[in-house]
Design a protein around this motif. Structure first.
Motif, PDB file in Angstrom:
ATOM      1  N   VAL A  34      75.617  53.819  57.458  1.00 48.89           N
ATOM      2  CA  VAL A  34      75.141  52.655  56.700  1.00 48.89           C
ATOM      3  C   VAL A  34      73.823  53.014  56.004  1.00 48.89           C
ATOM      4  N   GLY A  35      73.780  52.745  54.704  1.00 57.32           N
ATOM      5  CA  GLY A  35      72.603  53.099  53.913  1.00 57.32           C
ATOM      6  C   GLY A  35      71.943  51.855  53.340  1.00 57.32           C
ATOM      7  N   LEU A  36      70.767  52.057  52.766  1.00 59.59           N
ATOM      8  CA  LEU A  36      69.988  50.941  52.230  1.00 59.59           C
ATOM      9  C   LEU A  36      69.835  51.109  50.720  1.00 59.59           C
ATOM     10  N   SER A  37      70.019  50.028  50.005  1.00 58.25           N
ATOM     11  CA  SER A  37      69.793  50.055  48.562  1.00 58.25           C
ATOM     12  C   SER A  37      68.307  49.816  48.296  1.00 58.25           C
ATOM     13  N   VAL A  38      67.658  50.755  47.624  1.00 58.70           N
ATOM     14  CA  VAL A  38      66.244  50.578  47.259  1.00 58.70           C
ATOM     15  C   VAL A  38      66.200  49.861  45.907  1.00 58.70           C
ATOM     16  N   SER A  39      65.595  48.670  45.887  1.00 59.84           N
ATOM     17  CA  SER A  39      65.527  47.864  44.660  1.00 59.84           C
ATOM     18  C   SER A  39      64.381  48.329  43.767  1.00 59.84           C
ATOM     19  N   CYS A  40      64.427  47.886  42.528  1.00 62.02           N
ATOM     20  CA  CYS A  40      63.288  48.071  41.623  1.00 62.02           C
ATOM     21  C   CYS A  40      62.487  46.778  41.619  1.00 62.02           C
ATOM     22  N   THR A  41      61.174  46.894  41.532  1.00 62.44           N
ATOM     23  CA  THR A  41      60.355  45.691  41.399  1.00 62.44           C
ATOM     24  C   THR A  41      59.134  45.943  40.522  1.00 62.44           C
ATOM     25  N   THR A  42      58.661  44.848  39.920  1.00 59.14           N
ATOM     26  CA  THR A  42      57.419  44.909  39.145  1.00 59.14           C
ATOM     27  C   THR A  42      56.225  44.516  40.024  1.00 59.14           C
ATOM     28  N   ARG A  43      56.487  44.124  41.290  1.00 62.31           N
ATOM     29  CA  ARG A  43      55.388  43.763  42.196  1.00 62.31           C
ATOM     30  C   ARG A  43      54.615  45.033  42.568  1.00 62.31           C
ATOM     31  N   PRO A  44      53.267  44.919  42.656  1.00 66.03           N
ATOM     32  CA  PRO A  44      52.503  46.103  43.080  1.00 66.03           C
ATOM     33  C   PRO A  44      52.772  46.424  44.545  1.00 66.03           C
ATOM     34  N   PRO A  45      52.697  47.693  44.931  1.00 70.29           N
ATOM     35  CA  PRO A  45      52.942  48.058  46.328  1.00 70.29           C
ATOM     36  C   PRO A  45      51.908  47.449  47.271  1.00 70.29           C
ATOM     37  N   ARG A  46      52.337  47.064  48.480  1.00 70.32           N
ATOM     38  CA  ARG A  46      51.398  46.621  49.524  1.00 70.32           C
ATOM     39  C   ARG A  46      50.896  47.874  50.243  1.00 70.32           C
ATOM     40  N   PRO A  47      49.822  47.711  51.009  1.00 72.30           N
ATOM     41  CA  PRO A  47      49.319  48.882  51.739  1.00 72.30           C
ATOM     42  C   PRO A  47      50.446  49.527  52.550  1.00 72.30           C
ATOM     43  N   GLY A  48      50.569  50.825  52.405  1.00 71.76           N
ATOM     44  CA  GLY A  48      51.577  51.557  53.195  1.00 71.76           C
ATOM     45  C   GLY A  48      52.942  51.658  52.538  1.00 71.76           C
ATOM     46  N   GLU A  49      53.187  50.885  51.497  1.00 73.65           N
ATOM     47  CA  GLU A  49      54.501  50.956  50.847  1.00 73.65           C
ATOM     48  C   GLU A  49      54.561  52.166  49.915  1.00 73.65           C
ATOM     49  N   GLN A  50      55.742  52.784  49.886  1.00 71.76           N
ATOM     50  CA  GLN A  50      55.904  53.982  49.065  1.00 71.76           C
ATOM     51  C   GLN A  50      56.998  53.762  48.036  1.00 71.76           C
ATOM     52  N   THR A  51      56.752  54.293  46.840  1.00 71.68           N
ATOM     53  CA  THR A  51      57.781  54.156  45.811  1.00 71.68           C
ATOM     54  C   THR A  51      58.964  55.059  46.155  1.00 71.68           C
ATOM     55  N   GLY A  52      60.153  54.545  45.930  1.00 69.50           N
ATOM     56  CA  GLY A  52      61.368  55.295  46.260  1.00 69.50           C
ATOM     57  C   GLY A  52      61.814  55.086  47.701  1.00 69.50           C
ATOM     58  N   VAL A  53      60.925  54.524  48.529  1.00 72.41           N
ATOM     59  CA  VAL A  53      61.281  54.269  49.929  1.00 72.41           C
ATOM     60  C   VAL A  53      61.437  52.760  50.129  1.00 72.41           C
TER      61      VAL A  53
END
Ligand code: 5GP
Length: 207
Positions: A34-53
């Motif tokens: 089972v895999g996870l779909s990584v969405s696209c967003t225009t929201r800025p990352p929160r502390p600790g969030e990584q793009t592509g993850v």
């Protein structure tokens, strides 16, 4: 044996702060296939969030260009930001991988229209007070943004009757077991097993 390997599409919605991401990540680590779909967003990352993850964090212009090129399976405006499921992610179902989309109630409705066989799961916080506490602890949101999230949570709760399953995330290990059990049960559904095995051991005697 001819096997139809189409994966199962799980849609998981929850008010933000319900603990959905932690829960989904634990289930993905525990359940192979089972895999996870990584969405696209225009929201800025929160502390600790990584793009592509956590998300693909993109600009509004990039989002609009993707939307106009038809690259989203669905997209929605949530708390003033844009969020979308890339079509390419859902293509993975064709490889037989089961896929989880962590999307809001608007997105869930859209996906149900396109994939009537998708499985809709709602994650509930034990109470709105707990939700408020979790949002405060998470940080990264202004007072105004947090008030908007709580207001939106109330609106999302009105949608739960559309969902196939509800998991109350009071205790993370218990909620993880429940979510994993739902996925496992859906995999074992007679109609899905027969579809997968069409022309094979069990499918041959079907009817
Ligand atoms: P957050 O900003 O807290 O990560 O997410 C806010 C809301 O947007 C959550 O309800 C989340 O499920 C939803 N969301 C995230 N990605 C998508 C998406 O691709 N499509 C839609 N419709 N909603 C999404």
């Amino acid at each position: 044996m001819a096997r139809n390997k189409q994966g199962i599409l799980f849609v998981v919605s929850a008010p933000s702060g319900a603990g959905k991401t932690t829960l989904v990540n634990k289930v993905i680590a525990a359940l192979p296939g089972v895999g996870l779909s990584v969405s696209c967003t225009t929201r800025p990352p929160r502390p600790g969030e990584q793009t592509g993850v956590d998300y693909s964090f993109i600009s509004r212009d990039e989002f609009t260009a993707m939307e106009q090129a038809g690259k989203f399976m669905e997209w929605a405006r949530v708390h003033g930001d844009l969020y979308g499921t890339p079509r390419a992610n859902v293509e993975r179902l064709k490889d037989g991988e089961d896929l989880i989309l962590e999307i809001d109630t608007q997105g869930a409705r859209e996906i149900r229209k396109v994939f009537p066989e998708s499985v809709l799961i709602f994650i509930l916080p034990p109470s709105l007070e707990v939700l408020r506490g979790r949002l405060q602890a998470r940080g990264g949101d202004s007072e105004e943004a947090m008030a908007a999230r709580l207001h939106n949570a109330q609106k999302e709760l009105d949608q739960i009757a559309r969902y196939d399953y509800i998991v109350v995330n009071a205790e993370i290990e218990e909620a993880t077991r429940e979510l994993a059990s739902i996925i496992t049960a859906e995999r074992c559904k007679t109609a899905r097993v027969l579809e997968r095995e069409k022309g094979g051991t069990y499918g041959a005697n079907n009817g």
